[in-house]
Design a protein around this motif. Structure first.
Motif, PDB file in Angstrom:
ATOM      1  N   LYS A  60      68.187  44.239  83.823  1.00  0.00           N
ATOM      2  CA  LYS A  60      67.481  44.883  82.730  1.00  0.00           C
ATOM      3  C   LYS A  60      67.837  46.401  82.775  1.00  0.00           C
ATOM      4  O   LYS A  60      67.830  47.368  81.789  1.00  0.00           O
ATOM      5  CB  LYS A  60      65.874  44.761  82.825  1.00  0.00           C
ATOM      6  CG  LYS A  60      65.487  43.241  82.406  1.00  0.00           C
ATOM      7  CD  LYS A  60      63.895  43.498  82.538  1.00  0.00           C
ATOM      8  CE  LYS A  60      63.407  41.859  82.108  1.00  0.00           C
ATOM      9  NZ  LYS A  60      63.850  41.336  80.814  1.00  0.00           N
ATOM     10  N   PHE A  67      75.813  45.867  76.878  1.00  0.00           N
ATOM     11  CA  PHE A  67      76.193  46.464  75.662  1.00  0.00           C
ATOM     12  C   PHE A  67      77.621  46.830  75.476  1.00  0.00           C
ATOM     13  O   PHE A  67      78.003  46.147  74.466  1.00  0.00           O
ATOM     14  CB  PHE A  67      75.288  47.598  75.540  1.00  0.00           C
ATOM     15  CG  PHE A  67      75.268  48.158  74.093  1.00  0.00           C
ATOM     16  CD1 PHE A  67      74.571  47.786  73.174  1.00  0.00           C
ATOM     17  CD2 PHE A  67      76.301  48.960  73.757  1.00  0.00           C
ATOM     18  CE1 PHE A  67      74.442  48.076  71.921  1.00  0.00           C
ATOM     19  CE2 PHE A  67      76.177  49.543  72.318  1.00  0.00           C
ATOM     20  CZ  PHE A  67      75.175  49.202  71.367  1.00  0.00           C
ATOM     21  N   ARG A  74      80.324  42.372  69.061  1.00  0.00           N
ATOM     22  CA  ARG A  74      79.258  43.216  68.061  1.00  0.00           C
ATOM     23  C   ARG A  74      80.261  43.838  66.875  1.00  0.00           C
ATOM     24  O   ARG A  74      79.591  43.762  65.617  1.00  0.00           O
ATOM     25  CB  ARG A  74      78.695  44.490  68.972  1.00  0.00           C
ATOM     26  CG  ARG A  74      77.840  45.133  68.185  1.00  0.00           C
ATOM     27  CD  ARG A  74      77.072  46.082  69.070  1.00  0.00           C
ATOM     28  NE  ARG A  74      77.807  47.031  69.863  1.00  0.00           N
ATOM     29  CZ  ARG A  74      78.282  46.909  71.184  1.00  0.00           C
ATOM     30  NH1 ARG A  74      77.814  45.885  71.929  1.00  0.00           N
ATOM     31  NH2 ARG A  74      78.941  47.784  71.736  1.00  0.00           N
ATOM     32  N   LYS A 136      67.273  40.250  59.392  1.00  0.00           N
ATOM     33  CA  LYS A 136      68.139  40.722  60.658  1.00  0.00           C
ATOM     34  C   LYS A 136      67.056  40.390  61.964  1.00  0.00           C
ATOM     35  O   LYS A 136      67.672  39.761  62.855  1.00  0.00           O
ATOM     36  CB  LYS A 136      68.442  42.010  60.889  1.00  0.00           C
ATOM     37  CG  LYS A 136      69.492  42.209  62.021  1.00  0.00           C
ATOM     38  CD  LYS A 136      70.133  43.599  62.158  1.00  0.00           C
ATOM     39  CE  LYS A 136      70.994  43.673  63.195  1.00  0.00           C
ATOM     40  NZ  LYS A 136      71.553  45.138  63.472  1.00  0.00           N
ATOM     41  N   GLU A 137      65.942  40.789  61.682  1.00  0.00           N
ATOM     42  CA  GLU A 137      64.800  40.475  62.994  1.00  0.00           C
ATOM     43  C   GLU A 137      64.804  38.771  63.093  1.00  0.00           C
ATOM     44  O   GLU A 137      64.497  38.312  64.352  1.00  0.00           O
ATOM     45  CB  GLU A 137      63.778  41.186  62.611  1.00  0.00           C
ATOM     46  CG  GLU A 137      63.849  42.776  62.797  1.00  0.00           C
ATOM     47  CD  GLU A 137      64.374  42.972  64.040  1.00  0.00           C
ATOM     48  OE1 GLU A 137      63.722  42.378  65.455  1.00  0.00           O
ATOM     49  OE2 GLU A 137      65.415  43.972  64.129  1.00  0.00           O
ATOM     50  N   LYS A 140      67.941  37.685  64.846  1.00  0.00           N
ATOM     51  CA  LYS A 140      67.807  37.760  66.373  1.00  0.00           C
ATOM     52  C   LYS A 140      66.926  36.919  67.159  1.00  0.00           C
ATOM     53  O   LYS A 140      67.243  36.421  68.016  1.00  0.00           O
ATOM     54  CB  LYS A 140      67.615  39.455  66.576  1.00  0.00           C
ATOM     55  CG  LYS A 140      68.575  40.169  66.148  1.00  0.00           C
ATOM     56  CD  LYS A 140      68.035  41.435  66.154  1.00  0.00           C
ATOM     57  CE  LYS A 140      67.758  42.155  67.579  1.00  0.00           C
ATOM     58  NZ  LYS A 140      67.610  43.412  67.288  1.00  0.00           N
ATOM     59  N   LYS A 141      65.620  36.868  66.289  1.00  0.00           N
ATOM     60  CA  LYS A 141      64.613  35.874  67.011  1.00  0.00           C
ATOM     61  C   LYS A 141      65.198  34.411  66.968  1.00  0.00           C
ATOM     62  O   LYS A 141      64.873  33.890  67.984  1.00  0.00           O
ATOM     63  CB  LYS A 141      63.461  35.975  66.144  1.00  0.00           C
ATOM     64  CG  LYS A 141      62.360  35.082  66.687  1.00  0.00           C
ATOM     65  CD  LYS A 141      60.916  35.132  65.985  1.00  0.00           C
ATOM     66  CE  LYS A 141      59.942  34.508  66.468  1.00  0.00           C
ATOM     67  NZ  LYS A 141      60.136  33.116  66.984  1.00  0.00           N
ATOM     68  N   GLU A 357      67.456  38.384  76.079  1.00  0.00           N
ATOM     69  CA  GLU A 357      66.997  39.518  75.068  1.00  0.00           C
ATOM     70  C   GLU A 357      67.974  40.792  75.020  1.00  0.00           C
ATOM     71  O   GLU A 357      68.351  41.094  73.926  1.00  0.00           O
ATOM     72  CB  GLU A 357      65.808  39.893  75.421  1.00  0.00           C
ATOM     73  CG  GLU A 357      65.011  41.028  74.695  1.00  0.00           C
ATOM     74  CD  GLU A 357      63.578  41.304  74.661  1.00  0.00           C
ATOM     75  OE1 GLU A 357      63.180  42.152  74.002  1.00  0.00           O
ATOM     76  OE2 GLU A 357      63.064  41.035  75.782  1.00  0.00           O
ATOM     77  N   ALA A 358      68.722  41.138  76.183  1.00  0.00           N
ATOM     78  CA  ALA A 358      69.463  42.220  76.356  1.00  0.00           C
ATOM     79  C   ALA A 358      70.980  41.686  75.642  1.00  0.00           C
ATOM     80  O   ALA A 358      71.453  42.520  74.808  1.00  0.00           O
ATOM     81  CB  ALA A 358      69.692  42.451  77.784  1.00  0.00           C
ATOM     82  N   VAL A 360      71.049  39.382  73.039  1.00  0.00           N
ATOM     83  CA  VAL A 360      70.756  39.433  71.576  1.00  0.00           C
ATOM     84  C   VAL A 360      70.854  40.838  71.071  1.00  0.00           C
ATOM     85  O   VAL A 360      71.433  41.103  69.968  1.00  0.00           O
ATOM     86  CB  VAL A 360      69.724  38.888  71.268  1.00  0.00           C
ATOM     87  CG1 VAL A 360      69.261  38.911  69.697  1.00  0.00           C
ATOM     88  CG2 VAL A 360      69.691  37.433  71.631  1.00  0.00           C
ATOM     89  N   ASN A 361      70.479  41.714  71.747  1.00  0.00           N
ATOM     90  CA  ASN A 361      70.449  43.113  71.378  1.00  0.00           C
ATOM     91  C   ASN A 361      71.890  43.822  71.540  1.00  0.00           C
ATOM     92  O   ASN A 361      72.020  44.788  70.584  1.00  0.00           O
ATOM     93  CB  ASN A 361      69.456  44.124  72.135  1.00  0.00           C
ATOM     94  CG  ASN A 361      67.774  43.967  71.909  1.00  0.00           C
ATOM     95  OD1 ASN A 361      67.680  43.410  70.825  1.00  0.00           O
ATOM     96  ND2 ASN A 361      67.131  43.804  72.659  1.00  0.00           N
ATOM     97  N   SER A 365      73.182  44.792  67.691  1.00  0.00           N
ATOM     98  CA  SER A 365      72.520  46.141  67.662  1.00  0.00           C
ATOM     99  C   SER A 365      72.796  46.748  66.307  1.00  0.00           C
ATOM    100  O   SER A 365      73.946  46.550  65.559  1.00  0.00           O
ATOM    101  CB  SER A 365      73.268  47.104  68.466  1.00  0.00           C
ATOM    102  OG  SER A 365      74.585  47.166  68.552  1.00  0.00           O
TER     103      SER A 365
END
Length: 365
Positions: A60, A67, A74, A136-137, A140-141, A357-358, A360-361, A365
């Motif tokens: 984390k 990233f 990305r 978009k949310e 991601k979910k 989660e990291a 997916v972000n 992004s």
């Protein structure tokens, strides 16, 4: 560039005779183990629990590495932001078709892509999603749910007694030995006493490569002195030594092999059996290293290895050089095997604990 490492690193010889203790040299002469030392203790359970937590917390805190490591994927998916920026209901079919194409190009795979896109379409038609940001949310979910439903156990499962044994398997060229070295570095850094086993007796350079990693990480290593030594024998001796000398973790390298070479695949079964004879229930983890640049082509290998030895977790390498990061989602969904680590660079700290989660972000992004 780092200065050249010494080539005369002392080995843990399977044939060595008693001599004064030296750095990176242990005696493998037969001894009678003190069985009381190997009883399960609550303190040992606590050690592995804390180790797992430290590694997870590190994942984390290293979000920036993850990233940057997924920058190419990305970039591939950046078109989604453009598509959704001025989205309106009348453009739904066109936008979803282009979103589908972007996911396929990033190797999410047809099955997952269709599942995600059709779910979004249903929610849009039902009036649940009313803006580009909401779509978009929801996207991601959907991806996060796929990763966490079938691949939730991303922490190393090291059991309750020492030493924990981890076997690392895979085909040649995927980064198997390098990944083992980087894993040893991370575990050692978190306070674990690590022993390496040079079980890749098929490729001559593999032993030398692992010895260099032993030097870099300050870990001990067991190697075979005689030619054509059985991999199972080397690994068995290493696990015995780890048990007798109070190591926390034994990391076992194995020979790289094509998943279609059944005689070599049988050798993996022998290695697994050799470990379990020394410590019933071990190995605690069998991690398969997969080359992320191959994308969905990794799936047949992973299936075959899983059928032969029962893979408990995946290490996906070279993802920093690939725009096909969607394969992470595909392999978890198809096989139900969690991704435990991802390789996002050449550095010794660039083998990152996987955090869904990291991830997916990082790609959306």
């Amino acid at each position: 560039m780092a200065s050249p490492l010494p080539t005369s690193l002392p080995r843990l010889s399977l044939l060595s005779k008693p001599s004064p203790p030296q750095h990176h040299r242990l005696l493998l002469a037969p001894t009678r183990p003190d069985l009381s030392r190997f009883e399960c203790r609550a303190g040992q359970t606590g050690f592995f629990t804390r180790l797992g937590r430290l590694i997870k917390e590190k994942a984390k805190s290293d979000v920036e590495k993850l990233f940057s490591g997924f920058s190419k994927t990305r970039d591939n998916l950046a078109v989604i932001d453009e598509l959704l920026l001025y989205w309106n209901l009348a453009d739904t079919d066109r936008v979803l078709d282009e979103l589908e194409e972007a996911l396929l190009v990033s190797d999410f795979g047809p099955k997952i892509t269709i599942k995600i896109v059709e779910s979004l379409r249903e929610d849009i038609v039902a009036g649940k999603l009313k803006s580009g940001s909401e779509i978009k949310e929801a996207l991601k979910k959907s991806v996060l749910d796929l990763l966490t439903t079938k691949g939730s156990k991303t922490e190393l499962q090291l059991g309750y007694r020492k030493p924990a044994v981890v076997m690392v398997v895979g085909v040649n060229g995927g980064g198997k030995t390098t990944s083992l070295g980087k894993l040893a570095y991370r575990l050692k850094k978190e306070g674990a006493k690590v022993l390496m086993a040079a079980g890749d007796t098929f490729r001559a350079a593999a032993c030398d490569q692992l010895e260099i990693w032993a030097e870099r990480t300050g870990c001990e290593i067991v190697v075979a002195e005689k030619e054509k030594a059985k991999a199972a024998s080397v690994i068995s001796q290493a696990v015995k030594r780890g048990k007798e000398q109070g190591y926390d973790i034994v990391l076992c390298d194995t020979s790289g092999r094509l998943h279609t070479n059944y005689s070599l695949m049988e050798e993996l079964i022998a290695c697994k059996k050799a470990v379990s004879k020394v410590i019933p229930g071990a190995p605690n983890e069998i991690l398969q290293v997969l080359d992320g640049t191959t994308g969905l082509n990794m799936l047949p290998q992973a299936r075959e290895f899983n059928e032969i030895v029962g893979i408990t977790g995946l290490i996906l390498t070279k993802l920093d050089g690939s725009a096909r990061g969607g394969c992470v989602v595909s392999v978890v969904n198809e096989l139900g095997i969690p991704v435990k680590f991802v390789g996002v660079g050449e550095g010794v700290e660039d083998l990152q604990p996987f955090d869904a989660e990291a991830f997916v972000n990082a790609i959306f992004s």
